[in-house]
Design an enzyme around this catalytic site. Structure first.
Site, PDB file in Angstrom:
ATOM      1  NE  ARG A  28      -4.116  -1.902   1.943  1.00 30.64           N
ATOM      2  CZ  ARG A  28      -4.954  -2.364   2.853  1.00 30.64           C
ATOM      3  NH1 ARG A  28      -4.834  -1.978   4.121  1.00 30.64           N
ATOM      4  NH2 ARG A  28      -5.910  -3.191   2.531  1.00 30.64           N
ATOM      5  CD  GLU A  40      -5.015  -8.499  -4.678  1.00 32.16           C
ATOM      6  OE1 GLU A  40      -5.643  -9.535  -4.404  1.00 32.16           O
ATOM      7  OE2 GLU A  40      -5.169  -7.439  -4.040  1.00 32.16           O
ATOM      8  CG  LEU A  83       4.088 -17.678   0.455  1.00 26.77           C
ATOM      9  CD1 LEU A  83       4.147 -16.708  -0.711  1.00 26.77           C
ATOM     10  CD2 LEU A  83       2.970 -17.256   1.395  1.00 26.77           C
ATOM     11  CE1 TYR A 121     -10.029  -9.880  -5.268  1.00 27.60           C
ATOM     12  CE2 TYR A 121      -8.080 -11.229  -5.686  1.00 27.60           C
ATOM     13  CZ  TYR A 121      -8.728 -10.256  -4.954  1.00 27.60           C
ATOM     14  OH  TYR A 121      -8.076  -9.627  -3.948  1.00 27.60           O
ATOM     15  CG  ASP A 139     -11.444 -10.880  -1.662  1.00 27.41           C
ATOM     16  OD1 ASP A 139     -12.537 -10.388  -1.323  1.00 27.41           O
ATOM     17  OD2 ASP A 139     -10.375 -10.627  -1.061  1.00 27.41           O
ATOM     18  CD  GLU A 180      -9.090   6.063  -2.303  1.00 27.02           C
ATOM     19  OE1 GLU A 180      -9.335   5.655  -3.465  1.00 27.02           O
ATOM     20  OE2 GLU A 180      -8.481   7.118  -2.067  1.00 27.02           O
ATOM     21  CB  CYS A 193     -17.843  -7.909   7.612  1.00 28.28           C
ATOM     22  SG  CYS A 193     -19.415  -8.749   7.394  1.00 28.28           S
ATOM     23  CB  CYS A 200     -22.390  -5.510  13.730  1.00 30.07           C
ATOM     24  SG  CYS A 200     -22.502  -7.095  12.876  1.00 30.07           S
ATOM     25  CB  CYS A 203     -19.775  -2.481  10.588  1.00 29.22           C
ATOM     26  SG  CYS A 203     -19.976  -2.665   8.803  1.00 29.22           S
TER      27      CYS A 203
END
Ligand code: SF4
Length: 368
Positions: A28, A40, A83, A121, A139, A180, A193, A200, A203
């Site tokens: 990021r 990914e 991995l 994806y 995903d 974003e 979640c 919750c 959230c």
């Protein structure tokens, strides 16, 4: 029953929440197309905490996609060892080679999806995160969050369910906030979640979520019952020479390209020592004397629970070896496996019966 929230209502809540709550992850800090491709592929079926050190090692060794594409497939497999799901490593490398051949990773999700190993994806993730293209990327996390917020009754893995989720994720997107939105959806599923204990109360979608007031949050997504893993029994033989162990290299398939001590899968009632003698004869052209059982390990693949009995073995020299196709090559390998890719399964076997010292390079039995 309340209507589902609009894509705009979800976006307005999600984007500020993501900006305030995004975890600090290495890709990021510099979300280049190459970094997003690496992250990914590494994070598929792997925890982020596990993937981060691999991402850091890969980007130190191969700072650009061109450098990575120029690496040998064996080096990539070695760096990937541990991995799991090794097919990903081969596809990742193949994708980089194909991308470099056409001048770099494209921004268009359809063009990305033409590269080896890049499905809808991953194409959506790279396009939106690295290039800012509003493209859906669904995903497991996104599947769960959307299924809950909408109380979606479709099986999200069915063709129809996938289509509904994709359209819904696309509706949350908008130009200017594509990165974003994609990362926010993933982050919400990964940190709030969550599958068993969603939080919750913190959230950003709590006021528009349909599952929360209905009190059946964990009933979503509506996944079909999982098939139980099939129990498989196997044997492995530790044949030593000068601090090395005789290993075979797997051809294409689940563990393709990786090395392991010579062994075989066997039936539930089969005599393990006789099966191992036969495996050494068929795979390495050796008359093996099977010694004591050193231990037993259990290794779970996606749908198989492998129990491997590990034996010490001594053997006569190979004569006129003709392989049965189980391995593409044989070699005497050292404990640290320098220069080769050990699978996690092989690492577990060698933990039961450790190798000591030595280096790769002894002459293996004649293959042919
Ligand atoms: S309110 Fe709860 S169930 Fe609904 S999206 Fe948020 S965390 Fe998930």
């Amino acid at each position: 029953m309340s209507p589902v929230a609009s894509g705009e209502a979800l976006r307005e809540r999600l984007v500020p929440w993501y900006r305030a709550n995004a975890r600090d992850l290495p890709w990021r800090r510099d979300p280049s197309p190459y970094h997003i491709l690496l992250s990914e592929l590494m994070c598929q079926q792997t925890r982020i905490d596990t993937a981060v050190p691999y991402f850091n090692r890969f980007t130190v060794r191969w700072p650009t996609i061109e450098a990575f594409a120029a690496a040998s497939p064996d080096d990539v497999l070695t760096m990937w060892a541990g991995l799991g799901y090794y097919r990903r490593a081969r596809l990742l490398h193949a994708a980089a080679v194909a991308a470099v051949a056409r001048g770099g990773l494209p921004a268009d999700p359809d063009a990305l999806a033409e590269l080896p190993g890049i499905g809808a994806y991953t194409a959506g993730a790279i396009a939106s995160i690295a290039f800012g293209v509003p493209a859906a990327a669904v995903d497991g996390n996104v599947e769960r969050v959307i299924s809950r917020v909408d109380r979606l009754d479709a099986d999200p893995r069915s063709k129809g369910g996938k289509q509904v989720l994709r359209v819904r994720a696309q509706a949350i997107h908008a130009p200017g906030v594509a990165s974003e939105v994609t990362q926010g959806l993933m982050e919400l599923g990964a940190t709030v979640c969550t599958p068993r204990a969603p939080r919750c109360e913190v959230c950003p979608w709590a006021d528009v979520c349909l599952a929360r007031p209905a009190g059946d949050v964990t009933a979503y997504p509506r996944l079909p019952a999982r098939k139980a893993a099939v129990a498989v029994r196997a044997v492995a033989g530790i044949l030593r020479r000068d601090g090395r162990v005789l290993c075979g290299r797997r051809p294409e398939g689940l563990l393709g390209g990786l090395w392991e001590p010579v062994g075989a899968e066997i039936g539930p009632e089969e005599d393990a020592q006789a099966a191992l003698r036969q495996a050494f004869a068929a795979r390495a052209g050796m008359m093996a004397h099977v010694g004591p059982l050193r231990g037993q390990i259990v290794h779970v693949f996606t749908h198989r629970r492998l129990t491997v009995e590990v034996y010490e073995v001594s053997a006569e020299e190979a004569v006129g070896f003709v392989g049965d196709g189980t391995y593409t090559e044989l070699a005497w390998l050292a404990a640290d496996g320098d220069g080769v890719g050990w699978s996690k399964l092989a690492q577990k076997i060698l933990a039961v019966a450790p190798v000591t010292g030595g280096h790769v390079g002894d002459t293996p039995p004649a293959a042919g």
